[in-house]
Design an enzyme around this catalytic site. Structure first.
Site, mmCIF file in Angstrom:
data_model
loop_
_atom_site.group_PDB
_atom_site.id
_atom_site.type_symbol
_atom_site.label_atom_id
_atom_site.label_comp_id
_atom_site.label_asym_id
_atom_site.label_seq_id
_atom_site.Cartn_x
_atom_site.Cartn_y
_atom_site.Cartn_z
ATOM 1 N N LYS A 1 52.041 40.293 49.887
ATOM 2 C CA LYS A 1 50.942 40.081 50.831
ATOM 3 C C LYS A 1 51.499 39.640 52.186
ATOM 4 C CE LYS A 1 47.371 38.548 47.558
ATOM 5 N NZ LYS A 1 46.392 39.616 47.832
ATOM 6 N N ARG B 1 43.696 42.399 37.216
ATOM 7 C CA ARG B 1 43.186 43.325 36.198
ATOM 8 C C ARG B 1 44.199 43.531 35.091
ATOM 9 N NH1 ARG B 1 42.339 47.708 40.911
ATOM 10 N NH2 ARG B 1 42.133 45.723 42.018
#
Ligand code: BES
Ligand code: MN
Ligand code: ZN
Length: 498
Positions: A275, A349
């Site tokens: 990020k 996920r």
């Protein structure tokens, strides 16, 4: 802050809070104070903009004829609309106001209001709950506190016609706020302190309330085949954990449990798909789903809910290193399905895929609901006002939405569908962990989760926009909100307790 309940009386020290309904209609205690102060309250009201709208306040210092430091008038709006959520918001606004004024103790007169759906005891209990939620502060790492920002309010007395009933109504609310506060404490903790093993250790403390807590280490998870979850933690120096918290409160014990599953990424750097630096510190709250599940279990056990519940949280740290997974890697999940990792930043996920599969297989739950700070895209869609709700079951979705509105934690249903599902087909494996760039990102994530859900009714709450607030709100100070605890407690209370 100490919270006490008492009969309505005229306090002889500290601040007194009295209610005013819309159009400046004084509550009985407000009218009495006004008479004792020779009409001083009415004059103060007329001089200003105060109209009695919910949460507005006006205060008078050292009112003549009374031994009080201050009288605070608080707007209650329309009595007929004074439900639990609004009262909690008023309680929160009062804490803010009283601290701003530098008051140390206050008594709130909770008069019964004819048109209100709540009794005076319930009014007192909800004001107290809102006050407690707003008074929350995570200050364990401050070694010196600035004098003018330190909260002054240390004691709050709720005066009503029925203090016993108020105390009784407050008890379950207090337990639920304990759960919210526990969730906030976990989420606020910095990630050097709450790495997976440390967080798991914190959760074992729930045993004090009669919760059965089981911690699975990496060896155990490898044996179970959780290659998806484990791949997320493989770049970290810290080992991953899966924690199972079981509360068995149903009489008879036989009842199948309901299950709550939480994303517990204790820090999300993005991994090799790193990020950007700006704002990365926010990613300490990427375990807020797990925090909410833990807070819910604390609330349910605390109020001895008559239901069997399991809370499962996958705890991992997503770091880049020589051992980290790469974009393009293929891993095998516990279900046997293979996953191509396109982006290592779509890690939540991957954790939930194995946690959900494990939950439905081991517990055969009546339904399961997962909570996760799963996608930035849900913040683009819904902002910080509602969580995204995805479900394979309309009835369950409806119940969740109803519970959310009842407690002031709203959710908005988002779509699932075959076309979205095709977007996550992989060229090389059974599924890939991202869909189309910049399109329906939150649904793509939910579709991914659904690939690991069998016939069981399931719902997914994407709480990325709700877990943390940068602006203070009526019952949330800046920081971790504990979103989801009150909603799910209400869902359980209204539909599943025997
Ligand atoms: N933890 C983030 C989502 C998030 C973003 C939570 C902002 C709270 C605030 C999640 O793991 C993530 O990085 N998602 C990616 C997915 C993308 C790579 C497909 C995202 O939303 O950008
Ligand atoms: Mn991520
Ligand atoms: Zn994440």
């Amino acid at each position: 802050m100490k919270i006490e309940f008492a009969e309505i009386h005229m306090p002889t020290a500290g601040a007194l809070v009295v209610g005013v309904l819309e159009k400046r209609v004084l509550s009985p205690t407000a009218a009495e104070v006004d008479a004792r102060a020779d009409g001083g309250l009415s004059r103060a009201l007329e001089a200003g903009r105060f109209s009695g709208k919910k949460g507005q306040t006006v205060s008078l210092a050292s009112p003549p004829g009374l031994e009080l430091s201050r009288v605070v008038l608080v707007g209650l709006g329309k009595a007929a609309e004074l439900d639990a959520v609004r009262l909690q918001e008023v309680g929160g606004a009062l804490v803010k106001e009283l601290n701003g004024l530098g008051e140390t103790r206050a008594a709130i007169a909770c008069d019964a209001l004819e048109e209100s759906p709540l009794s005076s005891g319930e009014i007192a209990a909800n004001l107290a709950a809102g006050a407690r939620l707003r008074a929350y502060r995570f200050d364990k790492y401050r070694t010196k506190d600035l004098e003018d920002s330190k909260p002054t309010l240390t004691a709050l007395e709720l005066m009503s016609e029925a203090p016993d009933a108020a105390r009784e109504a407050f008890e379950p609310l207090r337990r639920v706020t304990d759960g919210v506060i526990f969730a906030r404490d976990l989420v606020s903790e910095p990630s050097n302190v709450k790495f997976p093993d440390a967080l798991a250790e914190r959760l074992t403390g729930l045993a004090d309330l009669g919760v059965d807590v089981e911690v699975l280490n990496e060896t155990k998870m490898r044996e179970l085949g959780m290659g998806s979850l484990l791949s997320v933690g493989q770049g970290s120096e810290r080992e991953s954990r899966l924690v199972v918290m079981s509360w068995s409160g149903a009489p008879g014990g036989e009842q199948k449990p309901i299950a709550f599953v939480g994303k517990g990424v204790t820090f999300d750097t993005g991994g090799i798909s790193l990020k950007p630096s700006a704002g990365m510190e926010d990613m300490k709250y990427d375990m807020a789903g797990a925090g909410a599940v833990a807070g819910l279990i604390k609330a349910l056990a605390g109020r001895k809910a008559r239901v069997n519940v399991v809370g499962i949280v996958g705890l991992v740290e997503n770091m880049p290193s020589g051992g980290a997974s790469r974009p393009g890697d293929v891993v095998t999940s516990m279900s046997g399905r293979t996953i191509e990792i396109i982006n290592t930043d779509a890690e939540g996920r991957l954790v939930l895929a194995d946690a959900l599969w494990y939950t439905q297989g081991r517990f055969k739950p009546r339904f399961m609901i997962d909570l996760a700070t799963l996608t930035g895209a849900i913040i683009v869609a819904l902002g910080g006002y509602q969580a995204g709700l995805f479900s394979n079951d309309d009835a369950l979705a409806e119940r969740i939405a109803t519970a959310g509105s009842a407690v002031g934690e709203p959710v908005w249903r988002m779509p699932l569908g075959e076309k979205y599902d095709k977007d996550i087909d992989s060229e090389i494996a059974d599924v890939k962990n991202v869909g189309k760039a910049r399109e329906a990102g939150s649904t793509a994530a939910a579709q991914f989760l659904q690939r690991f859900v069998n016939d069981v009714p399931w719902a997914h709450l994407d709480i990325a926009g709700m877990a943390w607030t940068k602006k203070e709100q009526p019952v949330n100070p800046v920081g971790a909100t504990g979103f989801g605890v009150r909603l799910l407690d209400r869902l359980v209370a209204d539909g599943y307790e025997s």
